[in-house]
Design a protein around this motif. Structure first.
Motif, mmCIF file in Angstrom:
data_model
loop_
_atom_site.group_PDB
_atom_site.id
_atom_site.type_symbol
_atom_site.label_atom_id
_atom_site.label_comp_id
_atom_site.label_asym_id
_atom_site.label_seq_id
_atom_site.Cartn_x
_atom_site.Cartn_y
_atom_site.Cartn_z
ATOM 1 N N TYR A 177 0.832 -1.209 0.000
ATOM 2 C CA TYR A 177 0.000 0.000 0.000
ATOM 3 C C TYR A 177 0.865 1.256 0.000
ATOM 4 O O TYR A 177 0.585 2.220 -0.723
ATOM 5 N N LEU A 178 1.934 1.239 0.798
ATOM 6 C CA LEU A 178 2.826 2.401 0.867
ATOM 7 C C LEU A 178 3.536 2.613 -0.465
ATOM 8 O O LEU A 178 3.677 3.751 -0.934
ATOM 9 N N TRP A 179 3.997 1.532 -1.081
ATOM 10 C CA TRP A 179 4.660 1.638 -2.382
ATOM 11 C C TRP A 179 3.731 2.224 -3.434
ATOM 12 O O TRP A 179 4.143 3.045 -4.266
ATOM 13 N N LYS A 180 2.481 1.846 -3.411
ATOM 14 C CA LYS A 180 1.527 2.300 -4.427
ATOM 15 C C LYS A 180 1.102 3.751 -4.223
ATOM 16 O O LYS A 180 0.840 4.474 -5.192
ATOM 17 N N ASN A 181 1.027 4.215 -2.989
ATOM 18 C CA ASN A 181 0.455 5.525 -2.706
ATOM 19 C C ASN A 181 1.472 6.571 -2.267
ATOM 20 O O ASN A 181 1.097 7.718 -2.027
ATOM 21 N N LEU A 182 2.750 6.188 -2.144
ATOM 22 C CA LEU A 182 3.742 7.107 -1.606
ATOM 23 C C LEU A 182 3.877 8.374 -2.448
ATOM 24 O O LEU A 182 3.762 9.497 -1.931
ATOM 25 N N GLY A 183 4.124 8.220 -3.727
ATOM 26 C CA GLY A 183 4.359 9.383 -4.577
ATOM 27 C C GLY A 183 3.162 10.295 -4.668
ATOM 28 O O GLY A 183 3.293 11.531 -4.608
ATOM 29 N N PHE A 184 1.965 9.723 -4.797
ATOM 30 C CA PHE A 184 0.761 10.544 -4.914
ATOM 31 C C PHE A 184 0.458 11.267 -3.610
ATOM 32 O O PHE A 184 0.047 12.434 -3.620
ATOM 33 N N SER A 185 0.654 10.596 -2.472
ATOM 34 C CA SER A 185 0.413 11.234 -1.178
ATOM 35 C C SER A 185 1.397 12.361 -0.922
ATOM 36 O O SER A 185 1.071 13.342 -0.238
ATOM 37 N N ALA A 186 2.608 12.233 -1.450
ATOM 38 C CA ALA A 186 3.623 13.272 -1.231
ATOM 39 C C ALA A 186 3.319 14.550 -1.989
ATOM 40 O O ALA A 186 3.864 15.615 -1.644
#
Length: 309
Positions: A177-186
């Motif tokens: 989940y972190l790998w998939k959403n890290l860039g967008f959340s940043a």
């Protein structure tokens, strides 16, 4: 004379652009009503012995029996535990996008920064079906790329199987989940960093502050309000872990650890065709989420002086 003034005020209102903004909001309002409020009529299914194809007049009224029966489900407590554990792990990793955004902002090379931001944001737009296919090709026991390399180098004696390991499934799914959403959340934190007054950094440089001190005393305080707002919104989604990820990575070996509330609702409603019970569970989840966000907002008002509602 009065009518003339009224006509002029109307013309001014039309020419001011407010009418255009109002008309632009109409499609959004229609979609909101159609896909958010009208489906609330389906909540009535929870109070009847619903059978597909029958009218409500032909169904037996059950009252709150579906809600009481919900807590009598043999694995309901286990599902709630899995949901809370996964949400808790998401909360523990919530500072990671903020840290990642700070590291990106501190990079000197604009080209490298843009490349990293693009490559980390791309997984967000990949469907969970493709994500599962990628991780299956990497970690499958038979011919997975990771197992093949590790076995060939002699670093492991037996192939790894994180997709069917109940001991690490919570942490493994959190990592995915972190790998998939890290860039967008940043992106949200990057926008917050760019909104910080550059004169603060210039003044800090004049005072002799280094890069770490600037991050500590300027960047981090500038991100606190954004982080707390997102954290409070996340509290309202404590029982909403999503469905696609757990549906795809679900298997019999990790079933006791990976079945969250959203997947449980799907299994009860679609697989077992118990629409009344699944609707009751969905209502419980919604009302509990509203209660959580209300309490979190009240606490935020007392601690910070302002909430999000």
């Amino acid at each position: 004379m009065v009518n003339r003034n009224v006509a002029r005020s109307k013309n001014r209102w039309l020419l001011s652009g407010k009418a255009t903004l109002l008309l632009m909001a109409v499609p959004c309002f229609v979609l909101l009503v159609a896909f958010v409020y009208l489906p609330l009529w389906g909540w009535s299914i929870a109070f009847f012995d619903y059978k597909a194809g029958l009218k409500f007049s032909q169904m037996d009224f059950m009252g709150f029996k579906s809600f009481t029966y919900m807590f009598k489900q043999p694995n309901f407590a286990n599902v709630i535990r899995n949901t809370l554990v996964m949400s808790g792990l998401y909360f523990l990793t919530s500072p990671v996008p903020a840290i990642f955004a700070i590291l990106l902002a501190e990079m000197n090379s604009k080209r490298v920064r843009q490349w990293i931001q693009t490559t980390t944001t791309l997984p967000y737009f990949i469907s969970w079906v493709l994500v599962y296919a990628v991780f299956f090709s990497l970690f499958s026991v038979g011919d997975g790329i990771v197992n093949t390399l590790l076995l060939n180098f002699g670093w492991i004696k037996q192939p790894l199987n994180p997709l069917a390991n109940p001991h690490i499934v919570w942490f493994f799914q959190t990592g995915i989940y972190l790998w998939k959403n890290l860039g967008f959340s940043a992106i949200i934190y990057i926008a917050a960093i760019t909104s910080i007054d550059p004169e603060l950094y210039d003044a800090a440089s004049v005072d002799g502050a280094g890069r770490l001190n600037k991050i500590k005393h300027i960047t981090v305080p500038g991100l606190v309000s954004t982080f707390l707002t997102l954290l409070l919104l996340g509290i309202g989604n404590l029982l909403n872990n999503g469905f696609e990820q757990y549906y795809l990575f679900y298997n019999a070996i990790v079933a006791d650890k990976i079945e969250v509330l959203d997947y449980f609702i799907y299994r009860i409603g679609i697989t077992m065709s118990d629409y009344s019970l699944s609707t009751a569970i969905g209502i419980f989840k919604t009302l509990f989420s509203i209660l959580l966000i209300t309490v979190a907002n009240m606490i935020a008002k007392r601690v910070r002086g302002s909430g999000i509602i």
